[in-house]
Design an enzyme around this catalytic site. Structure first.
Site, PDB file in Angstrom:
ATOM      1  CB  SER A 317     -12.654   2.078  -1.108  1.00 24.03           C
ATOM      2  OG  SER A 317     -12.621   1.479   0.162  1.00 24.03           O
ATOM      3  CG  ASP A 328       3.330   3.995  -3.765  1.00 26.85           C
ATOM      4  OD1 ASP A 328       3.167   4.699  -4.774  1.00 26.85           O
ATOM      5  OD2 ASP A 328       2.910   4.323  -2.633  1.00 26.85           O
ATOM      6  CE  LYS A 342     -15.107   4.707   1.995  1.00 17.59           C
ATOM      7  NZ  LYS A 342     -14.265   3.713   2.699  1.00 17.59           N
TER       8      LYS A 342
END
Length: 419
Positions: A317, A328, A342
């Site tokens: 999460s 990224d 999740k």
């Protein structure tokens, strides 16, 4: 003229009888019982907010109508009907929280709870109760329960068929009381583990400065180690304090340990990402209309030192939002195992009787627009997690930790975490 008046009066009577008849026929829709009103209250929230406007490919209105025809004579029957309604969405994260469950959830996110200290989930494919992660230092953690363990029974009661909240209720209890969990681990036979319930202090941050020898250099390297166990109301401030203190102590690089961190408050994950990023997107959210929202770094990073982030199967999460943002944006090397997966965001809604409703309102994507739900984040450097004790985490007995140290002490990483 009289003849016309006669037929006109007859038409009026027919019209009135039709209206009266229609009103009588439709009256139940305008005279709902308190229990029907409560069920409708929940239905309306889901109708307006749920991320999937197909409602799992079913007619959501008819779901409500069928349940309103059932006898709802008390609140428990209504709760059962609501749970049946929500189960039709096939989304374990959209769920009803009865008043005591709702209070417990609010307590846990505020920074303190009582119980065994397990974050759990239902395996969507197998329907099994799975451990996301034990809370660091909790009774479950000390008892040796690990991420990805399956809980087969609670005090001899099979967990198959229990909801998340029903399972959590069975694990709660008075401080000092004992609960027996039947746990199955991959490749091993089920075993009974006795756990003594306790009050769980949720300071989610452990941080200290470590001095590690540099390869080919006389000068050791100062590495700040920060272990973040949960994104609760204390997390943002505690991480900020930890980075500030470690910077003043001369930290030259960092290890951020998100292993077995099951997530928590979305905003906390976003703010902590901003501590490490000068610029760039942190996360995109996608609602039921497909509309993209975004959260960006604000140009106020607390440090630009090299960073390695540790993850495992219990990283979930908000932890995945943080790890995905750092990966990224090229800010950190992610090391460990593939994360839980999740990628859904829930909002909490207060209900009129003191209970609450958790509703999945959006899904999120990493800065590179990767939807991680059920797929997780794959590390840059894959290192399996060894079966170690909780007191060995973040030490030389911890292979993932030592690999991170090697990365940071071989002159292969420069400022801002780029390899």
């Amino acid at each position: 003229m009289g003849k016309h008046n006669f037929w006109f009066k007859q038409l009026i009577l027919v019209f009135l009888w039709a209206v009266i008849g229609l009103g009588t026929f439709a009256s139940p829709a305008f005279a709902l019982t308190d229990e029907q009103k409560f069920l409708s209250e929940v239905w309306r929230i889901v109708d307006r907010a749920y991320v999937d406007d197909s409602f799992n490919h079913q007619n959501w209105w008819l779901v409500r109508e069928r349940l309103l025809k059932k006898p709802l004579e008390n609140r428990e029957q209504t709760y059962e009907a609501i749970q049946q309604m929500l189960a039709s969405l096939d989304d374990p994260f959209t769920r009803l929280l009865k008043p005591d469950q709702y209070r417990n959830l609010q307590t846990s996110t505020s920074g303190e709870l009582t119980g065994v200290g397990l974050q759990i989930a239902l395996d969507g494919e197998k329907g099994k109760l799975t451990v996301i992660a034990p809370i660091a230092g909790s009774p479950a953690d000390k008892a040796g329960i690990q991420p990805a363990d399956t809980i087969l029974k609670i005090d001899g009661i099979p967990t198959e068929g229990l909801s998340l909240d029903e399972a959590a209720d069975r694990m709660r209890g008075a401080i000092g009381s004992q609960v027996t969990l039947t746990v199955e681990r991959a490749g091993k036979h089920p075993t009974d583990i006795q756990v003594v319930r306790d009050r769980i202090a949720l300071n989610p941050v452990i941080a200290d400065l470590r001095t590690e020898p540099m390869t080919g250099s006389q000068e050791p390297k100062k590495i700040g180690y920060i272990r973040l166990s949960q994104f609760n109301a204390n997390a943002t401030a505690e991480v900020a304090h930890a980075i500030d203190r470690l910077e003043r102590q001369g930290a030259e690089a960092y290890i951020l340990d998100l292993r077995s961190n099951p997530g928590g408050l979305l905003q906390s994950g976003i703010e902590i990402a901003r501590f490490w990023l000068e610029q760039g997107p942190i996360v995109y959210t996608v609602n039921r209309q497909g509309v993209l929202g975004s959260f960006e770094a604000l140009g106020r990073a607390l440090t630009n030192d090299p960073l390695v982030v540790l993850v495992n199967q219990g990283t979930a999460s908000a932890s995945e939002i943080l790890a995905g943002a750092l990966k990224d944006n090229g800010r950190a090397i992610i090391l460990g195992e593939k994360t839980f997966g999740k990628g859904l965001i829930q909002s909490l809604f207060d209900l009129s009787d003191g209970s609450g409703l958790a509703v999945t309102v959006a899904r999120y994507e990493t800065p590179n627009h990767m939807d991680i739900n059920k797929s997780g984040i794959t590390p840059d450097v894959v290192v399996p997690l060894d079966d170690i004790r909780s007191d060995q985490v973040g030490t030389r007995d911890d292979r993932q930790y030592t690999t991170a140290v090697e990365l940071l002490t071989t002159n292969s990483m420069v400022a801002a975490g780029a390899p």
